[in-house]
Design a protein around this motif. Structure first.
Motif, PDB file in Angstrom:
ATOM      1  N   HIS A  55     -30.177  46.378  27.462  1.00 57.07           N
ATOM      2  CA  HIS A  55     -31.262  45.593  26.866  1.00 57.07           C
ATOM      3  C   HIS A  55     -32.494  45.564  27.774  1.00 57.07           C
ATOM      4  O   HIS A  55     -33.595  45.293  27.316  1.00 57.07           O
ATOM      5  CB  HIS A  55     -30.819  44.146  26.649  1.00 57.07           C
ATOM      6  CG  HIS A  55     -29.790  43.976  25.573  1.00 57.07           C
ATOM      7  ND1 HIS A  55     -30.017  44.294  24.259  1.00 57.07           N
ATOM      8  CD2 HIS A  55     -28.517  43.511  25.628  1.00 57.07           C
ATOM      9  CE1 HIS A  55     -28.939  44.021  23.550  1.00 57.07           C
ATOM     10  NE2 HIS A  55     -28.009  43.554  24.356  1.00 57.07           N
ATOM     11  N   HIS A 128     -29.773  39.668  20.051  1.00 54.52           N
ATOM     12  CA  HIS A 128     -29.017  40.370  19.006  1.00 54.52           C
ATOM     13  C   HIS A 128     -29.512  39.908  17.632  1.00 54.52           C
ATOM     14  O   HIS A 128     -28.720  39.697  16.720  1.00 54.52           O
ATOM     15  CB  HIS A 128     -27.518  40.075  19.111  1.00 54.52           C
ATOM     16  CG  HIS A 128     -26.880  40.701  20.302  1.00 54.52           C
ATOM     17  ND1 HIS A 128     -25.563  40.507  20.607  1.00 54.52           N
ATOM     18  CD2 HIS A 128     -27.373  41.517  21.270  1.00 54.52           C
ATOM     19  CE1 HIS A 128     -25.273  41.182  21.725  1.00 54.52           C
ATOM     20  NE2 HIS A 128     -26.354  41.792  22.142  1.00 54.52           N
ATOM     21  N   HIS A 134     -23.852  46.645  20.033  1.00 56.56           N
ATOM     22  CA  HIS A 134     -22.938  47.320  20.976  1.00 56.56           C
ATOM     23  C   HIS A 134     -21.760  47.966  20.242  1.00 56.56           C
ATOM     24  O   HIS A 134     -20.601  47.691  20.525  1.00 56.56           O
ATOM     25  CB  HIS A 134     -22.439  46.306  22.018  1.00 56.56           C
ATOM     26  CG  HIS A 134     -23.548  45.626  22.752  1.00 56.56           C
ATOM     27  ND1 HIS A 134     -24.262  46.255  23.751  1.00 56.56           N
ATOM     28  CD2 HIS A 134     -24.086  44.382  22.628  1.00 56.56           C
ATOM     29  CE1 HIS A 134     -25.179  45.413  24.225  1.00 56.56           C
ATOM     30  NE2 HIS A 134     -25.101  44.281  23.552  1.00 56.56           N
ATOM     31  N   HIS A 198     -21.059  38.647  28.125  1.00 55.58           N
ATOM     32  CA  HIS A 198     -22.063  38.922  27.092  1.00 55.58           C
ATOM     33  C   HIS A 198     -21.331  39.412  25.841  1.00 55.58           C
ATOM     34  O   HIS A 198     -20.280  40.038  25.960  1.00 55.58           O
ATOM     35  CB  HIS A 198     -23.013  40.008  27.622  1.00 55.58           C
ATOM     36  CG  HIS A 198     -24.102  40.431  26.678  1.00 55.58           C
ATOM     37  ND1 HIS A 198     -25.256  39.704  26.504  1.00 55.58           N
ATOM     38  CD2 HIS A 198     -24.218  41.521  25.875  1.00 55.58           C
ATOM     39  CE1 HIS A 198     -26.031  40.340  25.624  1.00 55.58           C
ATOM     40  NE2 HIS A 198     -25.424  41.436  25.230  1.00 55.58           N
TER      41      HIS A 198
HETATM   42 ZN   LIG Z   1     -26.278  42.724  23.877  1.00 58.02          ZN
END
Ligand SMILES: [Zn+2]
Length: 303
Positions: A55, A128, A134, A198
């Motif tokens: 990111h 997100h 992901h 995360h």
């Molecule tokens: Zn992420």
């Protein structure tokens, strides 16, 4: 004669240069699949380091030069690189790789994205905002990505199309066998809870029947607060979660503190080949590591 030779040599050089597609991939997982398919018929540059947060990649000026010369840009899409990529592409001024150009490979096409909100909301700093990006830690999605990359290479370098498609088929065959093996290794741990720093393991969890639903970050991209961590510790005790996973670019100490408070084990994980020692060989080596290390940690912390 001299003129003729120079002419011949430069013509040969031009053919040589044409024969190898110039490929830029944003992250090492995408680059690994591109390498499986392109082999030595492509010139490959990877932007993010294996230990870097996808990111928040450091937008080096050298990337602009690479992007300017690229025939193909492979990126994850789904806003994974939203914070850094578009500005670089803009500065590179290369019509071959801009959005919807022939050389743009947006790998999330055709992937069933999870956690897509009904309404886009970035107000709380959630990175997100348009769904969980992901997706590549689900090996079924790696197959989709392999198809995109092979199709793109074949379109741009028709002379090597058969090689690219054969390489793709080989990769998919190996992956299929591996998926069966990985499913079997994780089957005994169906439904077990794993805590992540995360929210980047949803697709892995979904594929292999694990539950990775509790995070040290209160929201993706928002650092953990003491109050949130206290709540996580309480939830972990209730759920009997005994494994905490942490990526290389996140704060391992925070994960260790939480683990200490709950008798859990910290397991180092990575989304990218090379992010953990011994996974440099590529996507399959990385998945092997993830499956084996999680199976080991879950077995050791049997309920
Ligand atoms: Zn992420």
């Amino acid at each position: 004669m001299k003129q003729f030779l120079i002419g011949t040599v430069s013509a040969l050089l031009a053919i040589g240069a044409q024969a190898r597609l110039n490929v830029v991939a944003t992250t090492p997982d995408l680059a690994s699949i591109a390498k499986e398919i392109g082999g030595d018929r492509i010139e490959l540059t990877t932007m993010a380091r294996p230990t870097e947060d996808p990111h928040f990649v450091d937008p080096k000026p050298s990337f602009i030069v690479k992007l300017n010369r690229a025939d193909v840009l492979i990126h994850g899409g789904a806003e994974l690189e939203a914070g850094w990529l578009s500005k670089l592409v803009e500065q590179a001024r290369n019509a071959r790789i801009v959005s919807a150009a022939k050389g743009e490979v947006r790998c999330c096409e055709g992937v069933k994205l999870l956690e897509v909100p009904e309404k886009l909301d970035r107000s709380a700093g959630d990175i997100h905002a348009s769904g969980n990006p992901h997706y590549l830690v689900d090996p079924e999605n790696a197959k989709i990505v392999a198809h995109h990359i092979a199709d793109s290479f074949a379109r741009l370098d028709a002379a090597n199309a058969a090689v690219f498609h054969a390489n793709r088929d080989k990769f998919v065959t190996v992956l299929d066998a591996k998926i069966t093996e990985w499913q079997a290794k994780l089957a005994p741990f169906k439904g077990r809870q794993i805590v992540a720093y995360h929210n980047s393991w949803l697709y892995f969890a979904t594929r292999f029947g694990l539950k990775i639903e509790l995070f040290l970050e209160p929201k993706p991209g928002i650092p953990p607060s003491p109050a949130h961590l206290a709540a996580v510790v309480a939830r972990m005790k209730e759920m009997n979660a005994r494994v905490v996973i942490v990526d290389p670019y996140l704060n391992r100490r925070t994960a260790e503190t939480v683990a200490r408070g709950t008798g859990a084990t910290v397991v180092d994980v990575a989304q990218f080949p090379g992010g953990i020692k011994g996974t440099e060989d590529g996507y399959i080596a990385l998945m092997d590591y993830l499956v084996n290390s999680l199976a080991k940690a879950l077995a050791a912390s049997a309920l």
